[in-house]
Scaffold this active site. Structure first.
Site, mmCIF file in Angstrom:
data_model
loop_
_atom_site.group_PDB
_atom_site.id
_atom_site.type_symbol
_atom_site.label_atom_id
_atom_site.label_comp_id
_atom_site.label_asym_id
_atom_site.label_seq_id
_atom_site.Cartn_x
_atom_site.Cartn_y
_atom_site.Cartn_z
ATOM 1 N N ALA A 1 -4.192 7.595 -4.559
ATOM 2 C CA ALA A 1 -2.797 7.175 -4.740
ATOM 3 C C ALA A 1 -2.849 5.677 -5.025
ATOM 4 O O ALA A 1 -2.818 4.854 -4.111
ATOM 5 C CB ALA A 1 -1.996 7.466 -3.481
ATOM 6 N N GLY B 1 0.839 -1.198 0.000
ATOM 7 C CA GLY B 1 0.000 0.000 0.000
ATOM 8 C C GLY B 1 0.865 1.236 0.000
ATOM 9 O O GLY B 1 2.039 1.183 -0.383
ATOM 10 N N ASN B 2 0.304 2.356 0.409
ATOM 11 C CA ASN B 2 1.102 3.580 0.523
ATOM 12 C C ASN B 2 0.516 4.450 1.630
ATOM 13 O O ASN B 2 -0.485 4.094 2.248
ATOM 14 C CB ASN B 2 1.164 4.314 -0.824
ATOM 15 C CG ASN B 2 -0.214 4.640 -1.344
ATOM 16 O OD1 ASN B 2 -0.952 5.401 -0.734
ATOM 17 N ND2 ASN B 2 -0.588 4.034 -2.477
ATOM 18 N N PHE B 3 1.149 5.605 1.877
ATOM 19 C CA PHE B 3 0.800 6.429 3.046
ATOM 20 C C PHE B 3 -0.413 7.341 2.828
ATOM 21 O O PHE B 3 -0.717 8.166 3.675
ATOM 22 C CB PHE B 3 1.997 7.283 3.463
ATOM 23 C CG PHE B 3 3.147 6.476 4.005
ATOM 24 C CD1 PHE B 3 2.974 5.675 5.115
ATOM 25 C CD2 PHE B 3 4.389 6.512 3.400
ATOM 26 C CE1 PHE B 3 4.021 4.922 5.630
ATOM 27 C CE2 PHE B 3 5.447 5.773 3.900
ATOM 28 C CZ PHE B 3 5.268 4.966 5.024
ATOM 29 N N SER B 4 -1.076 7.245 1.697
ATOM 30 C CA SER B 4 -2.214 8.147 1.450
ATOM 31 C C SER B 4 -3.290 7.959 2.518
ATOM 32 O O SER B 4 -3.632 6.833 2.881
ATOM 33 C CB SER B 4 -2.804 7.849 0.067
ATOM 34 O OG SER B 4 -4.046 8.505 -0.063
#
Ligand code: CTP
Length: 397
Positions: free
Chosen positions: A277, A210-213
């Site tokens: 994102a 995943g990512n930090f969004s």
């Protein structure tokens, strides 16, 4: 400020040091031609006198349900219906909690519950109170109920501590109200699709890429579009935010699910804003059981490219549809954003740079440059709610 002329505004004042700034706010609103009815809480009167407020507004200040000596009843219903907008400034933690839970034990909260018009709150409190999970939860509830939060600033507080909790300056609060009346229902009858948040690409039942969004920018855009009268479909990846008032949310997890939901909504959409994102890659294979720790080395996880949602919509875009993308860059921002504008067949791209302080993932602020084929406009650092308004202004201009 001429959009405030003739508007009926209820100014709610609660018991905080920042109440002194409400006098300036009242003066600005009256000077701009608004009719202002001040409703103050009993503790608000400890900070600022009704005499000053009634002299400036030209109306008796309302605090109690009855005027003690005449028995005259003050109708919160009438005030609520009279208002074109209500602004509570300063809004203490206590009043925010009462508004969020409907504790109608004073004229201000009772008026809020009767108000049909849009409501704004400008929180003001000490940094620890502001950061407390209870305050944040109450603000989230109010946002979900359709209240616009005029975010507090960071600076020196009444306690002499420095942190987030200073009430926004009166000029900015008056500006927010003015802008509300300027934009009105500019998206009435329009269908708007927004993607937001990260996507999670499953590795096994407990792990993902995943990512930090956090989804804050996309959710702020959805709230703003709904406030301007649009029918909004928000396709949201996994986030910890509440549903913005009046917005239809389709919850998804992976990029493929997001693509499917976005393609479906895009058929009818007039405007699509790709704020998500999206993970660029997903594991080629999903392992159906938890990968155990017993091995000294993990075999490599092979990744395959995810579909590009913005580019896919760009290919099927009809005349009259507006497609907007975001570009979050660490370097060569303008050049990379322009390249994406063209490659994905976008009408506009919003560039935010991770190297700008206060911009990017998780923050409540953002600093953007809006790029079209005709040129670019750079905006200063603002709250994500204000940035959302700027972006929609650019789309509808
Ligand atoms: N986007 C998308 N689907 C993807 C990747 C990106 O819809 N699979 C959208 C984003 O929502 C954003 C725009 O495309 O509006 C640009 O996203 P960004 O991640 O900056 O661009 P990428 O195409 O992924 O390029 P790179 O990661 O190489 O910078």
């Amino acid at each position: 400020m001429n959009y405030l002329k003739g508007k009926h505004i209820v100014l709610g004042i609660t018991g905080g040091i920042a109440a002194y700034k409400s006098v300036v706010l009242l003066r600005l609103l009256v000077k701009a031609g608004a009719e202002v009815q001040v409703v103050i809480t009993p503790s608000g009167k400890e900070f600022i006198t009704p005499v000053t407020l009634s002299a400036l507004s030209g109306k008796p200040v309302i605090c109690d349900f009855f005027t003690a000596n005449t028995g005259e009843w003050h109708s919160h219903v009438d005030i609520g219906l009279w208002a074109d907008a209500m602004v509570v400034a300063p809004a203490t933690a206590c009043t925010l909690a009462k508004m969020a839970t409907g504790v109608a034990d004073n004229m201000l909260v009772t008026t809020y519950l009767s108000a049909k018009a849009p409501v704004f709150v400008a929180p003001a409190m000490d940094l620890d109170m502001m950061a407390h999970p209870s305050t944040l939860r109450n603000l989230d509830t109010l946002r979900a109920d359709g209240v616009t939060v005029i975010e507090p600033e960071t600076g020196e507080l009444a306690s002499h501590l420095v942190g987030r909790g200073r009430m926004e300056e009166p000029e900015k609060i008056a500006g927010a109200l003015n802008r509300f009346f300027t934009v009105g229902q500019s998206l009435l009858g329009k269908k708007v699709l927004i993607t937001a948040g990260p996507t999670y690409e499953r590795i096994d039942p407990v792990r993902f890429i995943g990512n930090f969004s956090t989804g804050k920018m996309g959710y702020a855009l959805a709230a703003e579009a709904a406030r301007r009268g649009a029918e909004v479909t928000l396709v949201s990846g996994p986030v910890a935010l509440s549903r913005p008032a009046g917005v239809h949310v389709v919850y998804v997890e992976s990029a493929r699910q997001m693509l499917e939901a976005a393609e479906k909504a895009f058929v009818e959409a007039d405007i699509a804003i790709m704020a998500a994102a999206v993970a660029d890659y997903a594991p080629e294979q999903y392992v159906g059981h938890k990968i155990k720790r017993e091995h000294d080395e993990v075999d490599s996880i092979r990744l395959v490219k995810n579909p590009d949602i913005a580019a896919t919509l760009g290919k099927s875009k009809r005349a009259g549809q507006t497609l907007v993308g975001f570009a979050l860059e660490t370097d060569n921002g303008l050049a990379n954003a322009r390249e994406k504008l063209e490659r994905k067949n976008l009408d506009m791209i919003v560039l935010n740079s991770l190297s700008d302080k206060g911009a990017g993932f998780g923050t409540d602020t953002n600093k953007i440059t809006v790029i079209t084929c005709d040129g670019e406009t750079a905006f200063p650092l603002k709250s994500k709610a204000d940035v959302a308004a700027d972006i929609i202004d650019c789309i509808t201009a």
